[in-house]
Design an enzyme around this catalytic site. Structure first.
Site, PDB file in Angstrom:
ATOM      1  N   ARG A  33      29.096  48.446  23.660  1.00  0.00           N
ATOM      2  CA  ARG A  33      29.930  48.426  25.468  1.00  0.00           C
ATOM      3  C   ARG A  33      29.400  48.597  26.496  1.00  0.00           C
ATOM      4  O   ARG A  33      28.790  48.540  26.764  1.00  0.00           O
ATOM      5  CB  ARG A  33      30.452  49.877  25.842  1.00  0.00           C
ATOM      6  N   GLU A  79      36.774  56.225  32.809  1.00  0.00           N
ATOM      7  CA  GLU A  79      36.260  56.867  33.899  1.00  0.00           C
ATOM      8  C   GLU A  79      37.512  57.107  35.473  1.00  0.00           C
ATOM      9  O   GLU A  79      36.394  56.899  35.997  1.00  0.00           O
ATOM     10  CB  GLU A  79      35.241  57.301  34.392  1.00  0.00           C
ATOM     11  N   ASN A 132      35.204  59.695  26.832  1.00  0.00           N
ATOM     12  CA  ASN A 132      33.797  59.841  27.286  1.00  0.00           C
ATOM     13  C   ASN A 132      33.191  61.792  27.426  1.00  0.00           C
ATOM     14  O   ASN A 132      34.182  62.008  28.389  1.00  0.00           O
ATOM     15  CB  ASN A 132      32.924  59.260  28.662  1.00  0.00           C
TER      16      ASN A 132
END
Ligand code: PNW
Length: 462
Positions: free
Chosen positions: A83, A172, A301
């Site tokens: 990633r 995020e 996350n």
């Protein structure tokens, strides 16, 4: 792998994706090469007092020039997936107009080499490095930014859609909106509660528009996702005020994204909680339908949980007014070098919540890991036993969540390399591979050897 599979391994499902994660500004360096323009993080890191020791991402881990070497590290680890993020100011330098060929060429090279190494690329389209010109025009509190993002996504999907199978729109968005525009500890460093809420909505909108652009441009059906840093919020005691504090943080930390993205609605209690700040008239007709475009997976996350009680905390804050009702209660027990509590149960809690709230949606842990100091033993080996313990505990929590029915498809360890840790600069090390920033020499830490063994066995020691 011919090693015996003993009963002492907690095995993960067949096909489980084992990865590592990085982000462009944190590792690439080459900040002015091949037409890249400044991002908000270049500006922010050059502003005195914003980043520890005045560190910048100018060179970082010099990954831009070390792609082959870094992919060789991943081959040694045996990861199935990698990633990474694409730097917007590299591929569309001013945030508008046509794509920059050289910037795209870098990601073509990266993805070609990954394919040759048998590692699946998982591309994040926005990991916080907005072209500075778009921030000058208003940034995320400004609605137009969402449309610029969708246009950038279309360019990238057309250029790289044939070689990347998994796409993540945003990393995020909570950090972008609330650390960037609320508390101001992240770029662009603005401190306005209303702007943080506007930013959150325009990030949701940008995501929804980007999903549309991806579905239209990708040649073959691809996996489309978003990554959220959900907060594992706990009330300190059973007192009603503590429960109300937890509800408020859940609203402005979690449901502000989960409800629009997956249910096409805004949380009623959040609208009520923030009534003194905004009437939410920046949410236009049709927006929530755009935001709720169906996704193939959800990325989560997780680093540590949050305990709250009735009280107050400092302002400006990343909580859009909730800080006037909420006190953050320090957790007892061990902490990482970030001073973040170590508590793997929080990861299990979140995965179980998502199992229940979003049935049928596959989950991926897109970041988990820890900052710790390492040390060289007399033989020169780099040791980080606390990180291995952290990873073991958190992988055990994922294993337990899967056993409890959560559909978790993969785990991406943050991070492959020591890197630029945002406001902490190079003072915090999250890598399982040590980087000597003076020489750019990479060395496996003991946690990297451990992770390679986990991947080879398909599980963790029981
Ligand atoms: C995430 N917080 O950042 C990011 O996705 C990574 O780029 C970063 O390096 C990693 O976690 C470790 O920090 C966060 O203050 C930064 O709540 C700050 C917070 C959460 C996540």
């Amino acid at each position: 792998d011919t090693r015996p599979r003993t009963a002492t391994t907690l095995r993960f499902p067949e096909g489980f994706r084992w990865g590592t994660a990085t982000a462009a500004y944190q590792i690439e360096g080459a900040a002015t090469e091949d037409g890249r323009t400044p991002s908000i993080w270049d500006t922010f890191s050059r502003t005195p007092g914003k980043v520890c020791n005045g560190d910048t991402g100018d060179i970082a881990a010099d990954h831009y020039h070390r792609v082959s070497e870094d992919i060789a590290l991943m081959r040694r680890l045996g990861v199935t997936d990698y990633r990474f993020s694409i730097a917007w100011p590299r591929v569309q330098p001013t945030g508008r107009g046509k794509a920059a060929r050289k910037g795209l060429d870098f990601y073509r090279r990266l993805t070609d080499e990954l394919r040759d190494a048998g590692i699946r690329p998982v591309a994040t389209l926005y990991h916080w490095d907005m072209p500075q010109e778009l921030e000058n025009a208003g940034g995320w509190p400004h609605r137009e930014t969402a449309y610029h993002f969708a246009e950038y996504v279309r360019l990238v999907a057309e250029a790289l859609g044939d070689r990347v199978g998994t796409w993540t729109t945003l990393n995020e968005p909570w950090c972008t909106a609330f650390l960037g525009y609320g508390s101001g500890v992240h770029a662009p460093g603005r401190t306005s509660a209303v702007d943080s809420l506007r930013a959150a909505h325009h990030l949701n909108l940008a995501h929804g528009l980007a999903v549309g652009a991806l579905r239209a441009a990708l040649p073959t059906p691809a996996e489309v996702s978003v990554t959220l840093n959900l907060h594992a919020v706990r009330a300190h005691t059973d007192a009603p005020g503590d429960h109300d504090a937890a509800r408020r943080i859940d609203a402005v930390g979690n449901r502000i994204f989960l409800d629009p993205l997956f249910h096409g609605r805004l949380p009623e209690d959040l609208i009520h909680d923030t009534a003194a700040i905004t009437d939410w008239s920046f949410v236009k007709d049709g927006d929530l339908k755009t935001v709720a475009a169906p996704l193939d997976t959800l990325g989560l996350n997780y680093y540590s949980p949050t305990t709250v009680a009735a009280g107050t905390s400092e302002s400006p804050s990343p909580w859009a007014g909730a800080e006037q009702h909420v006190r953050f209660v320090p957790a007892p027990g061990p902490r990482t070098a970030m001073d973040w509590p170590v508590d793997a149960d929080g990861l299990h809690e979140l995965l179980i919540r998502l199992r229940d709230d979003l049935p049928g949606l596959p989950l991926v842990v897109t970041e988990n890991g820890a900052a710790y100091n390492d040390y060289a033993d007399p033989s020169g080996a780099v040791k980080d036993p606390e990180r291995t313990a952290y990873l073991h505990a958190h992988l055990a929590a994922v294993h337990r969540a899967i056993k409890d029915g959560a559909d978790v498809r993969g785990y991406f360890l943050w991070s492959l390399l020591d890197n630029f840790e945002w406001a902490y600069g190079y003072s915090k090390r999250f890598g399982i591979v040590h980087v000597d920033f003076a020489t750019q020499r990479r060395t496996f830490k003991s946690s990297a050897h451990w992770y390679a063994d986990v991947i080879a066995r398909g599980g963790i020691p029981a």
